[in-house]
Design a protein around this motif. Structure first.
Motif, PDB file in Angstrom:
ATOM      1  N   ILE A   1       0.865  -1.178   0.000  1.00  0.00           N
ATOM      2  CA  ILE A   1       0.000   0.000   0.000  1.00  0.00           C
ATOM      3  C   ILE A   1       0.901   1.227   0.000  1.00  0.00           C
ATOM      4  O   ILE A   1       1.832   1.327   0.812  1.00  0.00           O
ATOM      5  CB  ILE A   1      -0.935   0.002   1.227  1.00  0.00           C
ATOM      6  CG1 ILE A   1      -1.746  -1.293   1.301  1.00  0.00           C
ATOM      7  CG2 ILE A   1      -1.854   1.220   1.200  1.00  0.00           C
ATOM      8  CD1 ILE A   1      -2.709  -1.502   0.176  1.00  0.00           C
ATOM      9  N   LEU A   2       0.623   2.170  -0.906  1.00  0.00           N
ATOM     10  CA  LEU A   2       1.496   3.326  -1.103  1.00  0.00           C
ATOM     11  C   LEU A   2       0.819   4.611  -0.651  1.00  0.00           C
ATOM     12  O   LEU A   2      -0.406   4.742  -0.712  1.00  0.00           O
ATOM     13  CB  LEU A   2       1.851   3.455  -2.596  1.00  0.00           C
ATOM     14  CG  LEU A   2       2.316   2.179  -3.300  1.00  0.00           C
ATOM     15  CD1 LEU A   2       2.527   2.448  -4.781  1.00  0.00           C
ATOM     16  CD2 LEU A   2       3.584   1.634  -2.658  1.00  0.00           C
ATOM     17  N   ASP A   3       1.648   5.567  -0.211  1.00  0.00           N
ATOM     18  CA  ASP A   3       1.090   6.883   0.063  1.00  0.00           C
ATOM     19  C   ASP A   3       0.997   7.671  -1.240  1.00  0.00           C
ATOM     20  O   ASP A   3       1.298   7.147  -2.322  1.00  0.00           O
ATOM     21  CB  ASP A   3       1.886   7.614   1.149  1.00  0.00           C
ATOM     22  CG  ASP A   3       3.284   8.022   0.703  1.00  0.00           C
ATOM     23  OD1 ASP A   3       3.595   7.957  -0.505  1.00  0.00           O
ATOM     24  OD2 ASP A   3       4.084   8.423   1.576  1.00  0.00           O
ATOM     25  N   THR A   4       0.584   8.924  -1.167  1.00  0.00           N
ATOM     26  CA  THR A   4       0.338   9.691  -2.393  1.00  0.00           C
ATOM     27  C   THR A   4       1.616  10.054  -3.131  1.00  0.00           C
ATOM     28  O   THR A   4       1.557  10.495  -4.280  1.00  0.00           O
ATOM     29  CB  THR A   4      -0.439  10.979  -2.053  1.00  0.00           C
ATOM     30  OG1 THR A   4       0.303  11.749  -1.098  1.00  0.00           O
ATOM     31  CG2 THR A   4      -1.811  10.647  -1.473  1.00  0.00           C
ATOM     32  N   THR A   5       2.769   9.844  -2.502  1.00  0.00           N
ATOM     33  CA  THR A   5       4.049  10.104  -3.177  1.00  0.00           C
ATOM     34  C   THR A   5       4.670   8.827  -3.737  1.00  0.00           C
ATOM     35  O   THR A   5       5.748   8.868  -4.334  1.00  0.00           O
ATOM     36  CB  THR A   5       5.050  10.757  -2.204  1.00  0.00           C
ATOM     37  OG1 THR A   5       5.449   9.804  -1.204  1.00  0.00           O
ATOM     38  CG2 THR A   5       4.452  11.984  -1.538  1.00  0.00           C
ATOM     39  N   GLY A   6       4.011   7.674  -3.524  1.00  0.00           N
ATOM     40  CA  GLY A   6       4.534   6.403  -4.005  1.00  0.00           C
ATOM     41  C   GLY A   6       5.352   5.642  -2.987  1.00  0.00           C
ATOM     42  O   GLY A   6       5.896   4.580  -3.290  1.00  0.00           O
ATOM     43  N   LYS A   7       5.443   6.141  -1.773  1.00  0.00           N
ATOM     44  CA  LYS A   7       6.214   5.480  -0.722  1.00  0.00           C
ATOM     45  C   LYS A   7       5.384   4.394  -0.054  1.00  0.00           C
ATOM     46  O   LYS A   7       4.241   4.628   0.349  1.00  0.00           O
ATOM     47  CB  LYS A   7       6.652   6.512   0.320  1.00  0.00           C
ATOM     48  CG  LYS A   7       7.441   5.931   1.484  1.00  0.00           C
ATOM     49  CD  LYS A   7       7.769   7.029   2.490  1.00  0.00           C
ATOM     50  CE  LYS A   7       8.476   6.471   3.710  1.00  0.00           C
ATOM     51  NZ  LYS A   7       8.752   7.541   4.716  1.00  0.00           N
ATOM     52  N   PRO A   8       5.918   3.163   0.121  1.00  0.00           N
ATOM     53  CA  PRO A   8       5.167   2.096   0.795  1.00  0.00           C
ATOM     54  C   PRO A   8       4.903   2.440   2.263  1.00  0.00           C
ATOM     55  O   PRO A   8       5.814   2.837   2.997  1.00  0.00           O
ATOM     56  CB  PRO A   8       6.087   0.873   0.690  1.00  0.00           C
ATOM     57  CG  PRO A   8       6.991   1.164  -0.463  1.00  0.00           C
ATOM     58  CD  PRO A   8       7.206   2.654  -0.425  1.00  0.00           C
ATOM     59  N   VAL A   9       3.649   2.270   2.673  1.00  0.00           N
ATOM     60  CA  VAL A   9       3.284   2.505   4.076  1.00  0.00           C
ATOM     61  C   VAL A   9       2.730   1.243   4.731  1.00  0.00           C
ATOM     62  O   VAL A   9       2.560   1.201   5.949  1.00  0.00           O
ATOM     63  CB  VAL A   9       2.251   3.645   4.201  1.00  0.00           C
ATOM     64  CG1 VAL A   9       2.858   4.972   3.763  1.00  0.00           C
ATOM     65  CG2 VAL A   9       0.983   3.344   3.395  1.00  0.00           C
ATOM     66  N   MET A  10       2.473   0.212   3.912  1.00  0.00           N
ATOM     67  CA  MET A  10       1.923  -1.020   4.466  1.00  0.00           C
ATOM     68  C   MET A  10       2.269  -2.185   3.547  1.00  0.00           C
ATOM     69  O   MET A  10       2.281  -2.043   2.322  1.00  0.00           O
ATOM     70  CB  MET A  10       0.393  -0.907   4.609  1.00  0.00           C
ATOM     71  CG  MET A  10      -0.263  -2.031   5.388  1.00  0.00           C
ATOM     72  SD  MET A  10      -2.088  -1.948   5.342  1.00  0.00           S
ATOM     73  CE  MET A  10      -2.379  -0.298   5.997  1.00  0.00           C
ATOM     74  N   GLU A  11       2.540  -3.343   4.148  1.00  0.00           N
ATOM     75  CA  GLU A  11       2.726  -4.582   3.407  1.00  0.00           C
ATOM     76  C   GLU A  11       1.645  -5.566   3.838  1.00  0.00           C
ATOM     77  O   GLU A  11       1.328  -5.667   5.025  1.00  0.00           O
ATOM     78  CB  GLU A  11       4.091  -5.205   3.683  1.00  0.00           C
ATOM     79  CG  GLU A  11       5.280  -4.396   3.204  1.00  0.00           C
ATOM     80  CD  GLU A  11       6.595  -5.083   3.536  1.00  0.00           C
ATOM     81  OE1 GLU A  11       6.558  -6.253   3.981  1.00  0.00           O
ATOM     82  OE2 GLU A  11       7.653  -4.449   3.363  1.00  0.00           O
ATOM     83  N   ILE A  12       1.116  -6.305   2.860  1.00  0.00           N
ATOM     84  CA  ILE A  12       0.124  -7.343   3.154  1.00  0.00           C
ATOM     85  C   ILE A  12       0.627  -8.645   2.544  1.00  0.00           C
ATOM     86  O   ILE A  12       0.873  -8.715   1.337  1.00  0.00           O
ATOM     87  CB  ILE A  12      -1.261  -6.982   2.591  1.00  0.00           C
ATOM     88  CG1 ILE A  12      -1.721  -5.606   3.100  1.00  0.00           C
ATOM     89  CG2 ILE A  12      -2.285  -8.055   2.975  1.00  0.00           C
ATOM     90  CD1 ILE A  12      -3.004  -5.107   2.473  1.00  0.00           C
ATOM     91  N   THR A  13       0.779  -9.660   3.379  1.00  0.00           N
ATOM     92  CA  THR A  13       1.272 -10.961   2.932  1.00  0.00           C
ATOM     93  C   THR A  13       0.111 -11.943   2.843  1.00  0.00           C
ATOM     94  O   THR A  13      -0.742 -11.992   3.732  1.00  0.00           O
ATOM     95  CB  THR A  13       2.326 -11.508   3.912  1.00  0.00           C
ATOM     96  OG1 THR A  13       3.398 -10.573   3.989  1.00  0.00           O
ATOM     97  CG2 THR A  13       2.861 -12.853   3.452  1.00  0.00           C
ATOM     98  N   HIS A  14       0.101 -12.737   1.766  1.00  0.00           N
ATOM     99  CA  HIS A  14      -0.950 -13.750   1.562  1.00  0.00           C
ATOM    100  C   HIS A  14      -0.324 -15.138   1.584  1.00  0.00           C
ATOM    101  O   HIS A  14       0.743 -15.352   1.010  1.00  0.00           O
ATOM    102  CB  HIS A  14      -1.650 -13.540   0.216  1.00  0.00           C
ATOM    103  CG  HIS A  14      -2.422 -12.264   0.127  1.00  0.00           C
ATOM    104  ND1 HIS A  14      -3.800 -12.215   0.112  1.00  0.00           N
ATOM    105  CD2 HIS A  14      -2.008 -10.967   0.038  1.00  0.00           C
ATOM    106  CE1 HIS A  14      -4.199 -10.958   0.019  1.00  0.00           C
ATOM    107  NE2 HIS A  14      -3.125 -10.191  -0.022  1.00  0.00           N
TER     108      HIS A  14
END
Length: 504
Positions: A166-179
């Motif tokens: 999940i990215l913020d509005t600048t393209g920086k990752p703020v969250m990872e989701i593992t499946h």
């Protein structure tokens, strides 16, 4: 204390049920009365801000969990057109437009990506699927309606989701989701919040993350009203405020006919509330005094409040359907609403009124259920007398109600019934089964409609015929319906809320 009301929900969907409509109606009612309120949603939804605008909800009246962690609250919309985007270097890649919904990205004659256009836009980027050397989708970029890349999805070789960013509005990752696979099904098994206030947090489920989020945005001034039984445990575990209330939008027993029985089996989705988390809630809000009293008898130590879960915010122009043979069902096309029974009364009505026409408006439980209804229509030879119409809003919905002579409902259990309340505001006479709890709160039998003994379809059909063939009865019911609508006016419902607010 300045009270802040937060209405807790999963999402605002393209096709919403009465639960979402109730929350949005309540939000507008509170807005009208200058009460601080927001709808809070859990689900990731790149169309979220597109959807809320359809319903007259402003961006600052909602807060989505992913928006919050993406620092996207208050983000103004940017039109990210594919043709003018920096998505690709147009000197080395070619955009091959296929139709209004998709384009392919090609390099040296080889297809490297597919761009799906964002729904209900012209040429704006929705999803971008990137292909590996074997033509399989290796990753997908998801764009938000407001014009920024919001998520990156990386696929397993078998095509299933493996990892999301999940990215913020600048393209920086703020969250990872593992499946990962659990048994034979793929599930998200870890939500990792990255560098949030300088720390990394790990959660096993989206609900655990949602509880954390609610604790972050709530304080002692917050009053949480949970609209979704599926989120009962989430809200119960919030410890930043004790002001937590559950709103019920339907009957509480599995068999609505047993609603007055304190020993009757609960609806399955309400078991966590009443069996596990009841002590963590300050009270339960239901739509009718009858349900409030039944629950109070069953749980004498609990606090129960009766507040209509919809209000007529603006009275429309009354319908003028005196010469119409148009009857209408409006609501979910689900098996639990018994909408198939409406079809079975049409042949009997048709014998008296050959041009009778039933319009059924809503969204379907499934494609298969729509096929079932179509098959019944053909079997009964009423193809010319029935129309199954997709979900309608605004002017389209108003037009249908304005042309309706009788509004019908065959549900065997209700909390109230938003469609019947809305029908009153147009002065439409109504026919419904006399079930717990809503219809008998809305329909005064033989005054503004008819309450039918449960499952008596012969009487149901006869009452509809009565309203279609007797203009004097229709006119009396029409006038009484408009008078009855005052009971659900914005002022009357707000008075109920004000009494509740004073009591907490």
């Amino acid at each position: 204390m300045t009270k802040k009301f937060l209405f807790i929900n999963e999402n605002i969907f393209t096709f919403n049920s009465g639960t979402e409509f109730s929350a949005m109606n309540r939000l507008k009612l509170f807005r009208k009365n200058n009460i601080d309120a927001k709808i809070i949603t859990r689900n990731y939804n790149p169309s979220f801000h597109q959807e809320i605008h359809k319903y007259g909800i402003n961006d600052d009246e909602v807060l989505n969990m992913y928006d919050f962690f993406q620092h996207a609250t208050g983000k103004k919309r940017h039109h990210e057109y594919l043709r003018y985007s920096n998505l690709i270097d147009k000197h080395g890649y070619k955009i091959h437009g296929i139709d209004n919904n998709k384009s392919y990205i090609e390099r040296l004659g080889q297809r490297v990506a597919k761009v799906s256009i964002f729904p209900l836009t012209v040429g704006e980027i929705g999803n971008v699927d990137y292909y590996d050397n074997f033509g399989n989708v290796a990753s997908r970029d998801v764009y938000d309606y407001r014009g920024f890349k919001s998520k990156e999805i990386y696929m397993h070789p078998d095509g299933n989701i493996g990892h999301e960013l999940i990215l913020d509005t600048t393209g920086k990752p703020v969250m990872e989701i593992t499946h990962m696979n659990i048994g034979n099904q793929l599930f998200p098994t870890m939500f990792k919040l990255l560098n949030y206030k300088g720390k990394t947090y790990r959660f096993n489920t989206e609900d655990d993350l949602f509880t954390f989020f609610l604790n972050e945005i709530c304080d002692d001034d917050c009053i949480l009203i949970n609209d979704r039984p599926s989120l009962t445990n989430v809200v119960a575990n919030v410890d930043s405020t004790t002001q937590k209330y559950q709103m019920l939008h339907t009957q509480h027993t599995a068999n609505s006919a047993e609603a007055h029985n304190p020993q009757a089996n609960l609806m399955g989705n309400l078991v966590p509330l009443f069996s596990q988390q009841f002590s963590k809630y300050k009270g339960v809000i239901v739509a009718t005094p009858q349900q409030r009293d039944d629950l109070a008898k069953r749980y004498p130590k609990g606090k129960f409040y009766s507040i209509f879960d919809t209000a007529i915010l603006d009275m429309p122009k009354p319908s003028d359907a005196m010469k119409s043979h148009e009857i209408t069902y409006m609501g979910r096309m689900f098996k639990d609403k018994s909408v198939d029974e409406l079809l079975t009364i049409i042949p009997a009505i048709k014998q008296v009124i050959p041009d009778i026409h039933l319009t059924m408006v809503g969204y379907f439980e499934s494609v298969d259920y729509k096929k079932e209804l179509d098959a019944i229509i053909k079997q009964l030879k009423i193809t010319d007398n029935v129309s199954l119409v997709d979900y309608k809003l605004g002017k389209d919905k108003a037009q249908i109600l304005s042309n309706t002579r009788v509004l019908l409902q065959t549900s065997k259990g209700e909390g109230l019934s938003m469609s019947l309340v809305e029908g009153l505001s147009y002065g439409v006479p109504e026919v419904a089964f006399d079930v717990n709890y809503g219809p008998n709160e809305i329909i005064d039998n033989d005054q503004n409609g008819y309450l039918i003994p449960n499952n008596d379809l012969a009487v149901f059909a006869n009452r509809v015929i009565n309203l279609l063939t007797h203009d004097d009865i229709y006119q009396r019911f029409h006038e009484n319906a408009i008078k009855k609508a005052e009971k659900f006016s914005a002022d009357k419902v707000m008075k109920q809320w004000n009494e509740f607010i004073k009591s907490i």
